[in-house]
Scaffold this motif. Structure first.
Motif, PDB file in Angstrom:
ATOM      1  N   MET A 178       2.422  -1.540  17.172  1.00 29.93           N
ATOM      2  CA  MET A 178       2.308  -2.895  16.350  1.00 29.93           C
ATOM      3  C   MET A 178       1.314  -2.636  15.078  1.00 29.93           C
ATOM      4  O   MET A 178       0.365  -1.994  15.464  1.00 29.93           O
ATOM      5  CB  MET A 178       1.913  -4.220  17.022  1.00 29.93           C
ATOM      6  N   ALA A 179       1.692  -3.032  13.933  1.00 30.68           N
ATOM      7  CA  ALA A 179       0.820  -2.611  12.710  1.00 30.68           C
ATOM      8  C   ALA A 179      -0.491  -3.200  12.583  1.00 30.68           C
ATOM      9  O   ALA A 179      -0.698  -4.349  13.507  1.00 30.68           O
ATOM     10  CB  ALA A 179       1.626  -3.006  11.398  1.00 30.68           C
ATOM     11  N   ILE A 180      -1.445  -2.859  12.314  1.00 31.58           N
ATOM     12  CA  ILE A 180      -2.939  -3.505  11.976  1.00 31.58           C
ATOM     13  C   ILE A 180      -2.545  -4.573  11.018  1.00 31.58           C
ATOM     14  O   ILE A 180      -2.125  -4.302   9.736  1.00 31.58           O
ATOM     15  CB  ILE A 180      -3.716  -2.664  11.549  1.00 31.58           C
ATOM     16  N   ARG A 181      -2.931  -5.944  11.504  1.00 29.91           N
ATOM     17  CA  ARG A 181      -2.792  -7.435  10.398  1.00 29.91           C
ATOM     18  C   ARG A 181      -3.996  -7.213   9.570  1.00 29.91           C
ATOM     19  O   ARG A 181      -5.039  -7.647  10.199  1.00 29.91           O
ATOM     20  CB  ARG A 181      -2.604  -8.266  11.438  1.00 29.91           C
ATOM     21  N   VAL A 182      -3.786  -7.048   8.381  1.00 29.79           N
ATOM     22  CA  VAL A 182      -5.008  -6.976   7.393  1.00 29.79           C
ATOM     23  C   VAL A 182      -4.806  -8.270   6.376  1.00 29.79           C
ATOM     24  O   VAL A 182      -3.557  -8.757   6.039  1.00 29.79           O
ATOM     25  CB  VAL A 182      -4.633  -5.771   6.535  1.00 29.79           C
ATOM     26  N   GLY A 183      -5.687  -8.711   6.348  1.00 30.89           N
ATOM     27  CA  GLY A 183      -5.868  -9.927   5.368  1.00 30.89           C
ATOM     28  C   GLY A 183      -6.732  -9.473   4.000  1.00 30.89           C
ATOM     29  O   GLY A 183      -7.721  -8.905   4.253  1.00 30.89           O
ATOM     30  N   ILE A 184      -6.644 -10.287   2.878  1.00 34.17           N
ATOM     31  CA  ILE A 184      -7.612  -9.993   1.965  1.00 34.17           C
ATOM     32  C   ILE A 184      -8.145 -11.330   1.440  1.00 34.17           C
ATOM     33  O   ILE A 184      -7.754 -12.192   1.418  1.00 34.17           O
ATOM     34  CB  ILE A 184      -6.809  -9.500   0.736  1.00 34.17           C
ATOM     35  N   ILE A 185      -9.602 -11.481   1.255  1.00 36.79           N
ATOM     36  CA  ILE A 185     -10.236 -12.270   0.849  1.00 36.79           C
ATOM     37  C   ILE A 185     -10.570 -12.239  -0.483  1.00 36.79           C
ATOM     38  O   ILE A 185     -11.375 -11.260  -0.952  1.00 36.79           O
ATOM     39  CB  ILE A 185     -11.486 -12.766   1.619  1.00 36.79           C
ATOM     40  N   GLY A 186     -10.173 -12.998  -1.570  1.00 35.82           N
ATOM     41  CA  GLY A 186     -10.357 -12.909  -2.911  1.00 35.82           C
ATOM     42  C   GLY A 186      -9.172 -12.463  -3.679  1.00 35.82           C
ATOM     43  O   GLY A 186      -8.322 -11.685  -2.969  1.00 35.82           O
ATOM     44  N   TYR A 187      -8.805 -12.629  -5.004  1.00 34.91           N
ATOM     45  CA  TYR A 187      -7.816 -12.041  -5.553  1.00 34.91           C
ATOM     46  C   TYR A 187      -8.081 -11.457  -7.044  1.00 34.91           C
ATOM     47  O   TYR A 187      -7.412 -11.789  -7.878  1.00 34.91           O
ATOM     48  CB  TYR A 187      -6.571 -12.783  -5.373  1.00 34.91           C
ATOM     49  N   GLY A 188      -9.223 -10.627  -7.148  1.00 34.83           N
ATOM     50  CA  GLY A 188      -9.379 -10.074  -8.409  1.00 34.83           C
ATOM     51  C   GLY A 188      -8.970  -8.646  -8.498  1.00 34.83           C
ATOM     52  O   GLY A 188      -8.092  -8.386  -7.499  1.00 34.83           O
ATOM     53  N   ASN A 189      -9.567  -7.978  -9.292  1.00 38.18           N
ATOM     54  CA  ASN A 189      -8.986  -6.494  -9.355  1.00 38.18           C
ATOM     55  C   ASN A 189      -8.998  -5.561  -8.126  1.00 38.18           C
ATOM     56  O   ASN A 189      -8.169  -5.130  -7.734  1.00 38.18           O
ATOM     57  CB  ASN A 189      -9.637  -5.753 -10.287  1.00 38.18           C
ATOM     58  N   LEU A 190     -10.051  -5.773  -7.470  1.00 33.78           N
ATOM     59  CA  LEU A 190      -9.988  -4.890  -6.023  1.00 33.78           C
ATOM     60  C   LEU A 190      -9.310  -5.519  -5.226  1.00 33.78           C
ATOM     61  O   LEU A 190      -8.420  -4.525  -4.280  1.00 33.78           O
ATOM     62  CB  LEU A 190     -11.750  -4.879  -5.641  1.00 33.78           C
ATOM     63  N   ALA A 191      -9.242  -6.560  -4.920  1.00 34.57           N
ATOM     64  CA  ALA A 191      -7.983  -7.138  -4.085  1.00 34.57           C
ATOM     65  C   ALA A 191      -6.661  -6.880  -4.500  1.00 34.57           C
ATOM     66  O   ALA A 191      -5.915  -6.551  -3.357  1.00 34.57           O
ATOM     67  CB  ALA A 191      -8.114  -8.680  -4.169  1.00 34.57           C
ATOM     68  N   LYS A 192      -6.228  -6.846  -5.752  1.00 35.24           N
ATOM     69  CA  LYS A 192      -4.932  -6.287  -6.124  1.00 35.24           C
ATOM     70  C   LYS A 192      -4.821  -4.958  -5.951  1.00 35.24           C
ATOM     71  O   LYS A 192      -3.907  -4.546  -5.396  1.00 35.24           O
ATOM     72  CB  LYS A 192      -4.867  -6.693  -7.543  1.00 35.24           C
ATOM     73  N   GLY A 193      -5.805  -4.043  -5.767  1.00 37.42           N
ATOM     74  CA  GLY A 193      -5.699  -2.697  -5.509  1.00 37.42           C
ATOM     75  C   GLY A 193      -5.394  -2.652  -3.928  1.00 37.42           C
ATOM     76  O   GLY A 193      -4.532  -1.960  -3.421  1.00 37.42           O
ATOM     77  N   VAL A 194      -6.227  -3.476  -3.081  1.00 31.00           N
ATOM     78  CA  VAL A 194      -5.879  -3.382  -1.687  1.00 31.00           C
ATOM     79  C   VAL A 194      -4.453  -3.809  -1.493  1.00 31.00           C
ATOM     80  O   VAL A 194      -3.516  -3.068  -0.836  1.00 31.00           O
ATOM     81  CB  VAL A 194      -6.875  -4.454  -0.940  1.00 31.00           C
ATOM     82  N   GLU A 195      -4.077  -4.812  -2.319  1.00 34.43           N
ATOM     83  CA  GLU A 195      -2.543  -5.158  -2.092  1.00 34.43           C
ATOM     84  C   GLU A 195      -1.417  -4.003  -2.406  1.00 34.43           C
ATOM     85  O   GLU A 195      -0.451  -3.907  -1.706  1.00 34.43           O
ATOM     86  CB  GLU A 195      -2.308  -6.462  -2.958  1.00 34.43           C
ATOM     87  N   SER A 196      -1.851  -3.405  -3.548  1.00 37.45           N
ATOM     88  CA  SER A 196      -0.897  -2.298  -3.973  1.00 37.45           C
ATOM     89  C   SER A 196      -1.125  -1.074  -2.968  1.00 37.45           C
ATOM     90  O   SER A 196      -0.032  -0.402  -2.482  1.00 37.45           O
ATOM     91  CB  SER A 196      -1.076  -1.625  -5.076  1.00 37.45           C
ATOM     92  N   GLU A 197      -2.301  -0.957  -2.474  1.00 36.47           N
ATOM     93  CA  GLU A 197      -2.341   0.496  -1.739  1.00 36.47           C
ATOM     94  C   GLU A 197      -2.229   0.239  -0.204  1.00 36.47           C
ATOM     95  O   GLU A 197      -1.699   1.289   0.461  1.00 36.47           O
ATOM     96  CB  GLU A 197      -3.876   1.135  -1.799  1.00 36.47           C
ATOM     97  N   ILE A 198      -2.212  -0.892   0.042  1.00 34.68           N
ATOM     98  CA  ILE A 198      -1.756  -1.068   1.659  1.00 34.68           C
ATOM     99  C   ILE A 198      -0.430  -0.487   2.220  1.00 34.68           C
ATOM    100  O   ILE A 198       0.045  -0.200   3.290  1.00 34.68           O
ATOM    101  CB  ILE A 198      -1.934  -2.434   2.407  1.00 34.68           C
ATOM    102  N   ARG A 199       0.556  -0.512   0.881  1.00 37.03           N
ATOM    103  CA  ARG A 199       2.076  -0.114   1.197  1.00 37.03           C
ATOM    104  C   ARG A 199       2.136   1.233   1.320  1.00 37.03           C
ATOM    105  O   ARG A 199       3.114   1.898   1.771  1.00 37.03           O
ATOM    106  CB  ARG A 199       2.660  -0.284  -0.344  1.00 37.03           C
ATOM    107  N   LYS A 200       1.046   2.188   1.158  1.00 36.79           N
ATOM    108  CA  LYS A 200       0.946   3.725   1.325  1.00 36.79           C
ATOM    109  C   LYS A 200       0.577   3.935   2.880  1.00 36.79           C
ATOM    110  O   LYS A 200       0.244   5.065   3.253  1.00 36.79           O
ATOM    111  CB  LYS A 200       0.209   4.383   0.396  1.00 36.79           C
ATOM    112  N   ASN A 201       0.218   2.746   3.468  1.00 40.04           N
ATOM    113  CA  ASN A 201      -0.511   2.924   4.927  1.00 40.04           C
ATOM    114  C   ASN A 201       0.536   2.130   5.881  1.00 40.04           C
ATOM    115  O   ASN A 201       0.443   1.198   6.162  1.00 40.04           O
ATOM    116  CB  ASN A 201      -1.951   2.367   5.073  1.00 40.04           C
ATOM    117  N   PRO A 202       1.507   2.987   6.470  1.00 40.19           N
ATOM    118  CA  PRO A 202       2.771   2.245   7.140  1.00 40.19           C
ATOM    119  C   PRO A 202       2.085   1.683   8.676  1.00 40.19           C
ATOM    120  O   PRO A 202       2.994   0.982   9.280  1.00 40.19           O
ATOM    121  CB  PRO A 202       3.714   3.484   7.500  1.00 40.19           C
ATOM    122  N   ASP A 203       0.737   2.127   8.849  1.00 37.89           N
ATOM    123  CA  ASP A 203       0.311   1.425  10.161  1.00 37.89           C
ATOM    124  C   ASP A 203      -0.279  -0.067  10.062  1.00 37.89           C
ATOM    125  O   ASP A 203      -1.009  -0.554  10.920  1.00 37.89           O
ATOM    126  CB  ASP A 203      -0.401   2.311  10.820  1.00 37.89           C
TER     127      ASP A 203
END
Lengths: 328, 328
Positions: free
Chosen positions: B1-26
């Motif tokens: 089962m994949a690790i369930r990740v949440g993001i708090i905030g939605y500025g530049n850094l959060a948008k980076g987490v949103e794009s890069e989590i796609r490169k981590n299939p787990d």
């Protein structure tokens, strides 16, 4: 109380451990073990005994960590698993293809004895491996590049010395500057063996030797030289002693990767080493991991580890508070 | 089962987490939390809900790790210790002087909840800190040098924008090439602030503004510019939008040290980053440490950690066997 460190062997790497332990005040050199007659070995540290390696098993309570300074070809595959029965041990095993096998054998032995063994410590494997691992975790989409040099390759120098008519030889591995620049630019080039490194050889020929034949033999030697652009210089013994007695080395590790929804942003991570003394630098890394091995065993852990398994803070003589305040 | 990740905030850094989590299939992005009205926030990932940050405490069983993307000045000092009561958390707290205090507060909160918190993750603090720690352990006798850039300093850009008559501004921090070369040579130079970095400013002035006064105000601004050689360019809004919208950054960490009985051998360790997107690279580091935080908590650990405390292997989606075979 200082960590009681022993050294097994007394070649270049061991001499590096002997000099660099002085820069680590929390450690004390308690003895050096040799396969030669101990009375024939003179070391540089006053007051430290030289023992026969036959005595190693009898001294298991006298050392906290043993740094095993044997060679990867024949020494370490037997020594590390044997001495992990008595001590926490560190080695610099660098035969990449045989690491899994070595790990398994040492792990069994260290677990049985309740000791910690750290294998394949140094700069490659070692610091370069760490750079590759961190960089791969951060940039999952990308390419790795490793370059070695400018520096002395012992294996290639030995190969030249085995050629008939060669009295002495030293081979330098040199990364190709344009290849480094291409990688640094983030262009993710595909590079052949020949495009990455050149090889430069300094050879002292025996009197009357056929230099043209020696040069041809070097340049056409499979695996070692055939796939590279190789330069051969014949020099006098005097010049050889004067200009080619250092054991410098170094190299570069790159990870070139992309981020963004469309992979539109490039990133280049570069780590490089420029080392005047390959054995002294390697010894310095071994000592930092000796500290970590001792601490892990004190915490009740046992078994084989590599640099990947060890939290960086364990390498430092400073406290957690100190490293957070000064290095974070 | 994949690790369930949440993001708090939605500025530049959060948008980076949103794009890069796609490169981590787990890993799987399970939700983004905002202080704004969630219905007003449109994110780029289909099917992922946007929640109000008021709901965070109610969702403690729905996320394995929260990546807190607030600012270091006012957000993180309260957010990280608060949310560590409910989740494993990661932050990028970068106010160096306040790290000890932040660490203590977060540690207490995470220990109480049986969670893992990793603070001050990114590249500086983060990867640069790791390089400094490893290099200090290996070369106890030596000097550290850190250079930043070429890249955008948000703080300096903001300082310029606060000057009367300035419509928009971007400031680049640039390491001085001759200083880099001096450090790289192993000469251990003593460098003043002015000798290490220059500052280049691109300013859009309001119509009729006194450009000479703006330039003087920038160049004489204490702490930010007075100690540096600063260049100011006035440009049009069009040029600003076209050439200065990227958030690139980077920098260099060096350790220059000596080994040998007489300290006769020099060594230079260099680590550098060239980043097209500072927030996306930082986000990539946060994600790797999110994986480690989850694993540590699964093993029963709790409390606050920094990059110093985490074994590198915990960052990788690969097994120990795989990383030993391919990256050591």
């Amino acid at each position: 109380m200082a960590i009681r460190v022993g050294i097994i062997g007394y070649g270049n790497l061991a001499k590096g451990v002997e000099s660099e332990i002085r820069k680590n005040p929390d450690m004390e050199l308690k003895g050096i073990f040799t396969r030669r007659d101990p009375s024939s070995v003179t070391i540089k540290t006053e007051g430290v005994p030289v023992y026969s390696s036959n005595d190693i098993p009898n001294m298991k309570d006298d050392f906290d960590v043993m740094i095993i300074c044997g060679g990867s070809a024949t020494d370490l595959p037997t020594q590390t698993k044997e001495y992990a029965k008595y001590f926490n041990v560190i080695d610099s095993f660098d035969t990449h293809a045989k690491i899994p096998e070595h790990f398994a054998a040492v792990d069994e032995s260290a677990k049985g004895a309740g000791k910690i063994a750290v294998i394949s410590v140094g700069w490659d494997p070692g610091m370069f491996s760490l750079t590759r691992l961190y960089a791969n975790c951060i940039l999952p989409e990308g390419n790795d590049y490793t370059f070695w040099g400018k520096g002395v390759s012992q294996g290639h120098s030995d190969a030249i010395r085995r050629i008939k008519g060669v009295k002495n030889a030293k081979q330098y591995t040199i990364p190709v500057e344009s290849a480094l620049e291409a990688v640094r630019s983030g262009s993710n080039p595909e590079l052949t063996t020949r495009q990455k490194h050149t090889r430069e050889c300094f050879v002292v020929a025996e009197e009357g030797a056929d230099k043209a034949l020696i040069e041809k033999t070097i340049k056409e030697m499979p695996n070692y030289f055939a796939d590279y652009d190789t330069t051969v210089h014949f020099i006098s013994e005097e010049e050889f002693e004067r200009d080619h007695s250092r054991i410098n080395h170094g190299g570069f590790v790159f990870r070139s990767g992309v981020t963004g929804f469309e992979n539109e942003n490039k990133h280049v991570i570069e780590y490089s080493l420029k080392l005047d003394s390959n054995p002294e630098f390697t010894a310095s890394v071994l000592l930092a991991y000796a500290r970590a091995a001792y601490r892990l065993q004190q915490k009740g852990e046992s078994g084989c580890r590599t640099v990947f398994d060890i939290a960086p803070a364990l390498l430092s003589p400073l406290s957690g508070d100190e490293i957070r305040a000064h290095l974070l």
